[in-house]
Motif scaffolding. Structure first.
Motif, short mmCIF file in Angstrom:
data_model
loop_
_atom_site.label_atom_id
_atom_site.label_comp_id
_atom_site.label_asym_id
_atom_site.label_seq_id
_atom_site.Cartn_x
_atom_site.Cartn_y
_atom_site.Cartn_z
N THR A 53 0.85 -1.18 0.00
CA THR A 53 0.00 0.00 0.00
C THR A 53 0.88 1.22 0.00
O THR A 53 2.01 1.19 0.46
CB THR A 53 -0.92 0.05 1.23
N LYS A 54 0.36 2.30 -0.51
CA LYS A 54 1.09 3.55 -0.53
C LYS A 54 0.66 4.39 0.65
O LYS A 54 -0.51 4.50 0.94
CB LYS A 54 0.78 4.34 -1.80
N THR A 55 1.62 4.96 1.31
CA THR A 55 1.28 5.88 2.38
C THR A 55 1.56 7.31 1.95
O THR A 55 1.09 8.24 2.55
CB THR A 55 2.05 5.57 3.66
N SER A 56 2.36 7.47 0.91
CA SER A 56 2.62 8.83 0.43
C SER A 56 2.10 8.95 -0.99
O SER A 56 2.30 8.06 -1.80
CB SER A 56 4.12 9.14 0.47
N PRO A 57 1.40 10.03 -1.29
CA PRO A 57 0.79 10.19 -2.61
C PRO A 57 1.80 10.64 -3.64
O PRO A 57 2.88 11.10 -3.31
CB PRO A 57 -0.24 11.28 -2.37
N VAL A 58 1.42 10.47 -4.91
CA VAL A 58 2.16 11.11 -5.98
C VAL A 58 1.85 12.59 -5.85
O VAL A 58 0.70 12.99 -5.90
CB VAL A 58 1.71 10.56 -7.35
N GLN A 59 2.85 13.41 -5.61
CA GLN A 59 2.61 14.80 -5.27
C GLN A 59 2.27 15.65 -6.49
O GLN A 59 2.90 15.52 -7.53
CB GLN A 59 3.85 15.40 -4.58
N THR A 60 1.29 16.47 -6.34
CA THR A 60 0.98 17.54 -7.27
C THR A 60 0.91 18.80 -6.43
O THR A 60 0.82 18.71 -5.20
CB THR A 60 -0.37 17.31 -8.00
N SER A 61 0.98 19.94 -7.05
CA SER A 61 0.99 21.15 -6.25
C SER A 61 -0.26 21.26 -5.41
O SER A 61 -1.36 20.95 -5.85
CB SER A 61 1.11 22.37 -7.18
N ALA A 62 -0.10 21.64 -4.16
CA ALA A 62 -1.18 21.89 -3.21
C ALA A 62 -1.98 20.63 -2.86
O ALA A 62 -3.07 20.72 -2.35
CB ALA A 62 -2.13 22.98 -3.73
N GLN A 63 -1.43 19.46 -3.13
CA GLN A 63 -2.14 18.23 -2.79
C GLN A 63 -1.94 17.94 -1.30
O GLN A 63 -0.84 18.09 -0.77
CB GLN A 63 -1.62 17.07 -3.61
N PRO A 102 -1.89 15.27 1.94
CA PRO A 102 -1.59 13.84 2.11
C PRO A 102 -2.89 13.04 2.23
O PRO A 102 -3.88 13.54 2.76
CB PRO A 102 -0.81 13.80 3.42
N PRO A 103 -2.89 11.79 1.75
CA PRO A 103 -4.11 10.97 1.86
C PRO A 103 -4.64 10.88 3.28
O PRO A 103 -5.84 10.84 3.49
CB PRO A 103 -3.66 9.60 1.35
N SER A 104 -3.75 10.86 4.26
CA SER A 104 -4.20 10.74 5.65
C SER A 104 -5.03 11.95 6.10
O SER A 104 -5.79 11.85 7.06
CB SER A 104 -3.00 10.56 6.58
N GLU A 105 -4.89 13.07 5.39
CA GLU A 105 -5.65 14.27 5.74
C GLU A 105 -6.85 14.50 4.81
O GLU A 105 -7.61 15.43 5.01
CB GLU A 105 -4.73 15.49 5.70
N ASN A 106 -7.00 13.63 3.80
CA ASN A 106 -8.11 13.76 2.86
C ASN A 106 -9.31 12.99 3.42
O ASN A 106 -9.24 11.77 3.61
CB ASN A 106 -7.72 13.21 1.49
N GLU A 161 -14.60 20.36 -2.57
CA GLU A 161 -14.99 19.00 -2.17
C GLU A 161 -14.75 18.01 -3.31
O GLU A 161 -14.21 16.92 -3.08
CB GLU A 161 -16.46 19.00 -1.75
N THR A 162 -15.14 18.37 -4.53
CA THR A 162 -14.93 17.49 -5.68
C THR A 162 -13.45 17.29 -5.93
O THR A 162 -13.01 16.21 -6.30
CB THR A 162 -15.63 18.07 -6.93
N HIS A 163 -12.67 18.34 -5.71
CA HIS A 163 -11.22 18.24 -5.86
C HIS A 163 -10.65 17.19 -4.91
O HIS A 163 -9.83 16.36 -5.30
CB HIS A 163 -10.58 19.62 -5.59
N GLU A 202 -8.75 13.76 -5.91
CA GLU A 202 -7.41 13.42 -5.40
C GLU A 202 -7.41 12.04 -4.74
O GLU A 202 -6.48 11.27 -4.93
CB GLU A 202 -6.93 14.47 -4.40
N ALA A 203 -8.44 11.74 -3.96
CA ALA A 203 -8.53 10.42 -3.33
C ALA A 203 -8.64 9.33 -4.40
O ALA A 203 -8.02 8.27 -4.28
CB ALA A 203 -9.71 10.37 -2.37
#
Length: 138
Positions: free
Chosen positions: A3-13, A15-19, A52-54, A58-59
């Motif tokens: 499993t991935k714990t760190s996302p593929v970064q894009t600007s202003a993304q 972390p999944p743990s905060e989404n 919200e849709t953003h 991202e998720a």
């Protein structure tokens, strides 16, 4: 299962743990489908995303990436196993089981293609939204 714990970064993304829409990383294909059903029917890079849709998009990107990684690593391990079994005269490999594995791999490859296309489309839409939001904020 990787499993991935760190996302593929894009600007202003974030972390999944905060989404708030990123859950159950071990069930990425199911979560991806669930998130896709929450997105607007018309979803492309030029669609104006709400915050919200953003987050939902991202998720979904992260779940598509996680599912793809799991499939790739699993297929690699399965391929190694089949190679070792096929190279061992004492293994007594059942041909019907090998045919079943071939069908499974074929199905998984088609699923991976869908996941890659979904991840790319969503990633592009999120990127365009981020660029548009940056321009509007200036």
């Amino acid at each position: 299962m990787p499993t991935k714990t760190s996302p593929v970064q894009t600007s202003a993304q974030i972390p999944p743990s905060e989404n708030p829409h990123f859950h159950h990383c071990d069930r990425a294909p199911y979560e991806l489908g669930y998130l896709l059903r929450q997105l607007p029917p018309v979803f492309d890079p030029f669609f104006k995303l709400t915050p919200e849709t953003h987050l939902i998009a991202e998720a979904a990107v992260q779940h598509a990436s996680n599912a793809n990684d799991t499939l790739i690593h699993g297929l690699e391990a399965l391929g190694h196993f089949i190679y070792v079994a096929g190279d061992n005269d004492d293994a007594g490999v059942d041909m019907a089981r090998l045919a079943d594995l071939g069908c499974l791999i074929q199905h998984m490859a088609a699923e991976m293609q869908f996941l890659q296309e979904t991840e790319g489309s969503l990633r592009n839409a999120v990127r365009v939204h981020q660029e548009q939001s940056s321009k509007e904020g200036k």
